[in-house]
Design a protein around this motif. Sequence first.
Motif, PDB file in Angstrom:
ATOM      1  N   LYS A   1      16.917 -26.847  19.585  1.00 25.86           N
ATOM      2  CA  LYS A   1      15.835 -28.055  19.665  1.00 25.86           C
ATOM      3  C   LYS A   1      14.788 -27.404  20.499  1.00 25.86           C
ATOM      4  N   PRO A   2      14.181 -28.301  20.961  1.00 22.27           N
ATOM      5  CA  PRO A   2      13.373 -27.900  21.186  1.00 22.27           C
ATOM      6  C   PRO A   2      12.891 -27.637  22.943  1.00 22.27           C
ATOM      7  N   SER A   3      13.872 -28.421  23.463  1.00 23.49           N
ATOM      8  CA  SER A   3      14.073 -28.298  24.628  1.00 23.49           C
ATOM      9  C   SER A   3      14.402 -26.363  25.185  1.00 23.49           C
ATOM     10  N   GLU A   4      15.770 -26.512  23.820  1.00 23.13           N
ATOM     11  CA  GLU A   4      16.272 -25.185  24.024  1.00 23.13           C
ATOM     12  C   GLU A   4      14.861 -23.656  23.894  1.00 23.13           C
ATOM     13  N   THR A   5      13.633 -24.323  23.338  1.00 24.72           N
ATOM     14  CA  THR A   5      12.580 -23.242  22.763  1.00 24.72           C
ATOM     15  C   THR A   5      11.956 -22.043  24.326  1.00 24.72           C
ATOM     16  N   SER A   6      12.029 -21.531  24.401  1.00 25.67           N
ATOM     17  CA  SER A   6      11.343 -20.910  25.627  1.00 25.67           C
ATOM     18  C   SER A   6       9.441 -21.453  25.734  1.00 25.67           C
ATOM     19  N   VAL A   7       8.743 -20.218  26.066  1.00 30.04           N
ATOM     20  CA  VAL A   7       7.078 -20.790  26.096  1.00 30.04           C
ATOM     21  C   VAL A   7       7.047 -19.466  25.099  1.00 30.04           C
ATOM     22  N   GLN A   8       7.913 -18.356  26.197  1.00 28.66           N
ATOM     23  CA  GLN A   8       7.690 -16.876  25.160  1.00 28.66           C
ATOM     24  C   GLN A   8       7.784 -17.119  23.545  1.00 28.66           C
ATOM     25  N   GLN A   9       9.418 -17.682  23.629  1.00 33.32           N
ATOM     26  CA  GLN A   9       9.954 -17.871  22.189  1.00 33.32           C
ATOM     27  C   GLN A   9       9.114 -18.322  21.352  1.00 33.32           C
ATOM     28  N   LEU A  10       7.721 -19.281  21.528  1.00 33.45           N
ATOM     29  CA  LEU A  10       6.862 -20.061  20.720  1.00 33.45           C
ATOM     30  C   LEU A  10       5.492 -19.285  20.566  1.00 33.45           C
ATOM     31  N   GLN A  11       5.845 -18.117  22.079  1.00 32.02           N
ATOM     32  CA  GLN A  11       4.142 -16.885  22.252  1.00 32.02           C
ATOM     33  C   GLN A  11       4.377 -15.980  20.840  1.00 32.02           C
ATOM     34  N   GLU A  12       5.493 -15.840  21.022  1.00 32.73           N
ATOM     35  CA  GLU A  12       5.862 -14.267  20.522  1.00 32.73           C
ATOM     36  C   GLU A  12       5.437 -14.770  18.461  1.00 32.73           C
ATOM     37  N   THR A  13       6.137 -15.662  18.868  1.00 36.20           N
ATOM     38  CA  THR A  13       6.256 -16.534  16.935  1.00 36.20           C
ATOM     39  C   THR A  13       4.774 -16.519  16.316  1.00 36.20           C
ATOM     40  N   LEU A  14       3.970 -17.459  17.047  1.00 36.21           N
ATOM     41  CA  LEU A  14       2.676 -17.649  16.773  1.00 36.21           C
ATOM     42  C   LEU A  14       1.772 -16.312  16.568  1.00 36.21           C
ATOM     43  N   GLN A  15       2.083 -15.691  17.452  1.00 32.50           N
ATOM     44  CA  GLN A  15       1.592 -13.786  17.289  1.00 32.50           C
ATOM     45  C   GLN A  15       1.614 -13.014  16.550  1.00 32.50           C
ATOM     46  N   THR A  16       3.090 -13.491  16.248  1.00 32.56           N
ATOM     47  CA  THR A  16       3.510 -12.366  15.026  1.00 32.56           C
ATOM     48  C   THR A  16       3.112 -13.666  13.210  1.00 32.56           C
ATOM     49  N   ASN A  17       2.857 -15.161  13.832  1.00 35.35           N
ATOM     50  CA  ASN A  17       3.456 -15.231  12.038  1.00 35.35           C
ATOM     51  C   ASN A  17       2.247 -16.521  11.993  1.00 35.35           C
ATOM     52  N   VAL A  18       1.191 -16.272  12.799  1.00 41.45           N
ATOM     53  CA  VAL A  18       0.178 -16.797  12.416  1.00 41.45           C
ATOM     54  C   VAL A  18      -1.148 -16.125  13.269  1.00 41.45           C
ATOM     55  N   MET A  19      -1.401 -15.594  14.649  1.00 43.05           N
ATOM     56  CA  MET A  19      -2.723 -15.224  15.129  1.00 43.05           C
ATOM     57  C   MET A  19      -3.197 -14.302  14.183  1.00 43.05           C
ATOM     58  N   ALA A  20      -1.325 -12.913  13.597  1.00 48.07           N
ATOM     59  CA  ALA A  20      -1.690 -12.146  12.916  1.00 48.07           C
ATOM     60  C   ALA A  20      -2.162 -12.455  11.539  1.00 48.07           C
ATOM     61  N   VAL A  21      -2.030 -13.344  10.736  1.00 48.85           N
ATOM     62  CA  VAL A  21      -2.411 -13.796   9.281  1.00 48.85           C
ATOM     63  C   VAL A  21      -3.446 -14.443   9.361  1.00 48.85           C
ATOM     64  N   HIS A  22      -4.524 -14.559  10.892  1.00 52.72           N
ATOM     65  CA  HIS A  22      -5.928 -14.921  10.911  1.00 52.72           C
ATOM     66  C   HIS A  22      -6.574 -13.350  11.072  1.00 52.72           C
ATOM     67  N   ALA A  23      -5.651 -12.915  11.951  1.00 54.93           N
ATOM     68  CA  ALA A  23      -6.670 -11.495  12.088  1.00 54.93           C
ATOM     69  C   ALA A  23      -6.359 -10.782  11.122  1.00 54.93           C
ATOM     70  N   MET A  24      -5.378 -10.335   9.718  1.00 60.81           N
ATOM     71  CA  MET A  24      -5.860  -9.397   8.699  1.00 60.81           C
ATOM     72  C   MET A  24      -6.500  -9.872   8.107  1.00 60.81           C
ATOM     73  N   ILE A  25      -6.615 -11.478   7.617  1.00 56.64           N
ATOM     74  CA  ILE A  25      -7.938 -12.290   6.748  1.00 56.64           C
ATOM     75  C   ILE A  25      -8.866 -11.906   6.969  1.00 56.64           C
ATOM     76  N   GLN A  26      -9.086 -11.974   8.178  1.00 56.71           N
ATOM     77  CA  GLN A  26     -10.573 -11.535   9.000  1.00 56.71           C
ATOM     78  C   GLN A  26     -11.083 -10.116   8.815  1.00 56.71           C
ATOM     79  N   ALA A  27      -9.770  -9.230   9.287  1.00 55.81           N
ATOM     80  CA  ALA A  27      -9.682  -7.879   8.532  1.00 55.81           C
ATOM     81  C   ALA A  27     -10.404  -7.636   7.023  1.00 55.81           C
TER      82      ALA A  27
END
Length: 234
Positions: free
Chosen positions: A96-122
């Motif tokens: 559930k959202p209430s069970e998902t930690s901020v750390q889990q969200l940060q790590e997920t966004l790092q790989t699944n989103v920010m990395a996509v942006h970084a790859m396109i940029q590079a």
Amino acid sequence: MDIPVSLVTGAAKGIGLEVVRQLAQRGHYVLLAARNADRGQAAAQQLSASGHVQFLPLDVTSPSSIEQAQQKVRQEFGRLDMLINNAAILLDHYQKPSETSVQQLQETLQTNVMAVHAMIQAFTPLLKASAAPRIINVSSGAGQLSGMQGSVWAPAYQISKTAVNAVTRVWATELSESNIAVNSVCPGWCRTEMGGEGAPRSPEEGAAGIVWLATEAAHQLTSRFFRDREEIAW
């Protein structure tokens, strides 16, 4: 080199590995990118009979690793025709959202989103050197806002895939003047390490829609979201 040069991230297993296989069989020179060198080299060797497959060391969460990969592609090929951003993680399955930690969200966004942006940029400069460049971001129906109400089963993952679709839209807008097609694609629920054995689709079926978008889809299609060769809601 006259044949298309394609780069697939997260390609040592699952859907990414199958995308590499299918592209190589279609005559592409495929860069199989993975952060685990042993697994990546073994995967490239496994697919050597399918066509031109080369292992490319790449940790999409590391700026220095992305830069080294970009320099290697520049030196060896001078261009990139297809960038397929497939690497992703799922850390909060059946939470559930209430069970998902901020750390889990940060790590997920790092790989699944920010990395996509970084790859396109590079890799945009190398894509601009191609005659018909394409960027394909592997997303998921789990990120569709239109279907999320009442269907939350991996909050961080779902948020990340919604964000991937936003990354697709903003980059498609900027790159439209550079003739670079940028699209998202949902492979469906597949029997992979992430999807589990109970998934209804094989990796081959999941990869097919990605490969279609990379090879057969009209190049003028951009800023779209597809599943099974059909445009779907964001």
